[in-house]
Design an enzyme around this catalytic site. Structure first.
Site, short mmCIF file in Angstrom:
data_model
loop_
_atom_site.label_atom_id
_atom_site.label_comp_id
_atom_site.label_asym_id
_atom_site.label_seq_id
_atom_site.Cartn_x
_atom_site.Cartn_y
_atom_site.Cartn_z
N ARG A 1 0.85 -1.18 0.00
CA ARG A 1 0.00 0.00 0.00
C ARG A 1 0.89 1.24 0.00
O ARG A 1 1.71 1.41 0.90
CB ARG A 1 -0.87 -0.06 1.26
CG ARG A 1 -2.08 0.78 1.20
CD ARG A 1 -2.94 0.48 2.38
NE ARG A 1 -2.31 0.82 3.65
CZ ARG A 1 -2.98 1.08 4.75
NH1 ARG A 1 -4.29 1.03 4.75
NH2 ARG A 1 -2.36 1.39 5.86
N THR B 1 -0.80 7.62 -0.95
CA THR B 1 -2.12 7.54 -1.60
C THR B 1 -3.00 6.45 -0.99
O THR B 1 -4.21 6.43 -1.22
CB THR B 1 -1.96 7.20 -3.09
OG1 THR B 1 -1.39 5.88 -3.19
CG2 THR B 1 -1.05 8.19 -3.80
N ASP C 1 1.16 -2.38 11.97
CA ASP C 1 1.43 -2.84 10.60
C ASP C 1 1.83 -4.32 10.66
O ASP C 1 2.91 -4.67 11.14
CB ASP C 1 2.58 -1.99 10.02
CG ASP C 1 2.86 -2.34 8.57
OD1 ASP C 1 2.91 -3.55 8.25
OD2 ASP C 1 3.04 -1.41 7.76
N ASP D 1 5.22 -5.41 8.95
CA ASP D 1 6.42 -4.97 9.68
C ASP D 1 6.59 -5.76 10.98
O ASP D 1 7.71 -6.09 11.38
CB ASP D 1 6.35 -3.47 9.98
CG ASP D 1 6.60 -2.65 8.72
OD1 ASP D 1 7.06 -3.22 7.73
OD2 ASP D 1 6.33 -1.44 8.74
#
Ligand code: PRP
Length: 207
Positions: free
Chosen positions: A103, A107, A199, A202
């Site tokens: 992603r 944006t 995340d 991560d």
């Protein structure tokens, strides 16, 4: 279409540890895999099988065998990998596909970088693994890819889904069933699920 939130105490217990900021990568990885394995029981409850009679040491038994073509488990890279590993720990008579996307942090749009799928997804039960359904952009793009490969029977499997992400998938593909371990109701301004777990990629890969 249906959204199923698996409400099981064992999964809720593991999800609580997974979500905690104090849980380090090694533990996060093993828990995410374990939760995915537990979800397999629910995910495959409509696995297509055919009758098969075998002989026990004593007499005939009317059992089942897997339908042909075998199902396909597809992971959205990177974080989806851990889910397909957990699921195939439980059931591994599957083809395995990969769709690589990340992603864009500005944006929030998905950027595709790899696609490896069985040549024909028609008539296969397709299980698309994306641990986080946040804005839904990645899942929608991946479902489009599967449909371009003629998939007709797609289930989206997530560890954590947000209400906005669920809505986006349902608006675009009402026929796709969503199965998630847990659901949160909102996103922050950066498109992260709240309260969420951060995340996933991560945290799994310690990057
Ligand atoms: C995360 C996550 C999903 C996606 C969800 O991947 O694993 O694939 O974002 O966001 P969305 O619903 O708003 O599209 P990420 O881009 O962090 O890539 P990674 O798995 O390689 O870490």
């Amino acid at each position: 279409m249906k959204v199923e939130v698996i409400n099981h105490p064992l999964i809720n217990l593991y999800m609580t540890i997974l979500r905690s900021k104090d849980t380090q990568s090694t533990k996060f990885r093993s828990l995410a895999r374990k939760i995915s394995s537990l979800m397999a029981f629910e995910i495959f409850k409509d696995l297509r099988v055919l009758p098969k009679t075998i002989e026990t040491p004593l007499e005939k038994y009317n059992g089942v065998k897997l339908n042909d073509p075998k199902p396909c488990v597809i992971s959205i890279l990177r974080a989806g990998l851990i889910m397909s590993e957990g699921i195939t720990d439980i059931f591994d008579v599957v083809s395995i596909g990969h769709i690589g996307m990340y992603r864009d942090e500005q944006t929030l749009k998905p950027i595709n970088y790899v696609r490896k799928l069985p040549s024909d997804l028609k008539n296969r039960q397709c299980y698309l693994c994306d641990p986080m359904l946040a804005t839904g952009g990645s899942a929608v793009s991946a479902i489009k890819t599967l449909k371009d490969h003629f998939a007709t029977d797609i289930k989206l499997i997530c560890l954590l889904a947000s209400d906005p992400g669920i809505k986006r998938v349902q608006d675009s593909f009402p026929e796709v069933e969503i199965i998630c371990a847990q659901k949160d109701n909102k996103l922050n301004e950066n498109g992260f699920i709240l309260p969420g777990l951060g995340d996933a990629g991560d945290r799994i890969f310690e990057t």
